[in-house]
Design a protein around this motif. Structure first.
Motif, PDB file in Angstrom:
ATOM      1  N   LYS A 129       0.984  -1.270  -0.086  1.00 34.48           N
ATOM      2  CA  LYS A 129      -0.108  -0.019  -0.009  1.00 34.48           C
ATOM      3  C   LYS A 129       0.890   1.366   0.099  1.00 34.48           C
ATOM      4  O   LYS A 129       0.730   2.218  -1.032  1.00 34.48           O
ATOM      5  CB  LYS A 129      -0.865  -0.099   1.257  1.00 34.48           C
ATOM      6  N   GLU A 148       1.402   4.155  -2.889  1.00 37.80           N
ATOM      7  CA  GLU A 148       1.403   5.582  -2.729  1.00 37.80           C
ATOM      8  C   GLU A 148       2.645   6.277  -3.200  1.00 37.80           C
ATOM      9  O   GLU A 148       2.147   7.347  -3.746  1.00 37.80           O
ATOM     10  CB  GLU A 148       0.919   5.840  -1.032  1.00 37.80           C
ATOM     11  N   LYS A 149       3.576   5.774  -3.093  1.00 40.33           N
ATOM     12  CA  LYS A 149       4.873   6.368  -3.570  1.00 40.33           C
ATOM     13  C   LYS A 149       4.836   6.578  -5.168  1.00 40.33           C
ATOM     14  O   LYS A 149       5.266   7.299  -5.856  1.00 40.33           O
ATOM     15  CB  LYS A 149       6.103   5.520  -3.168  1.00 40.33           C
ATOM     16  N   GLY A 168       1.975   6.581  -6.972  1.00 43.76           N
ATOM     17  CA  GLY A 168       0.945   7.112  -7.419  1.00 43.76           C
ATOM     18  C   GLY A 168       0.154   6.458  -8.193  1.00 43.76           C
ATOM     19  O   GLY A 168      -0.711   6.747  -9.422  1.00 43.76           O
TER      20      GLY A 168
END
Length: 68
Positions: free
Chosen positions: A19, A23-24, A26
Motif C-alpha cells: 500500500k 502511494e509512492k 501514485g
C-alpha cells in the motif's frame, strides 16, 4: 528468484507495505499488488519499483564483481 520476490524482500526489510509502495508510485494498490504477484514485471517496472523503495537494480559480473 524473480524480481517480484526481491521487491517483496526489500519491502519487508524496510518495513514497507505494498500500500505504501502504491502511494509512492501514485498507483492504485490493486495495480501494484497484481504487478508484483504476477512475477512478469518489465525491466522498467522493476527499476521504478526499486527506486520507490529506495533500492537500485544492479548488473554485477559474477566472476569479477564488476558492476555494469
Amino acid at each position: 528468484m524473480g524480481a517480484s520476490e526481491h521487491i517483496k524482500m526489500a519491502l519487508k526489510a524496510k518495513g514497507l507495505t505494498q500500500k505504501i509502495l502504491a502511494e509512492k508510485l501514485g498507483k492504485p494498490v490493486q495495480t501494484v499488488y497484481n504487478t508484483i504477484n504476477r512475477d512478469g514485471m518489465t525491466y522498467t517496472q522493476v527499476e521504478r519499483y526499486a527506486e520507490a523503495i529506495g533500492c537500485e537494480v544492479v548488473f554485477r559480473d559474477k566472476e569479477t564483481g564488476e558492476i555494469y
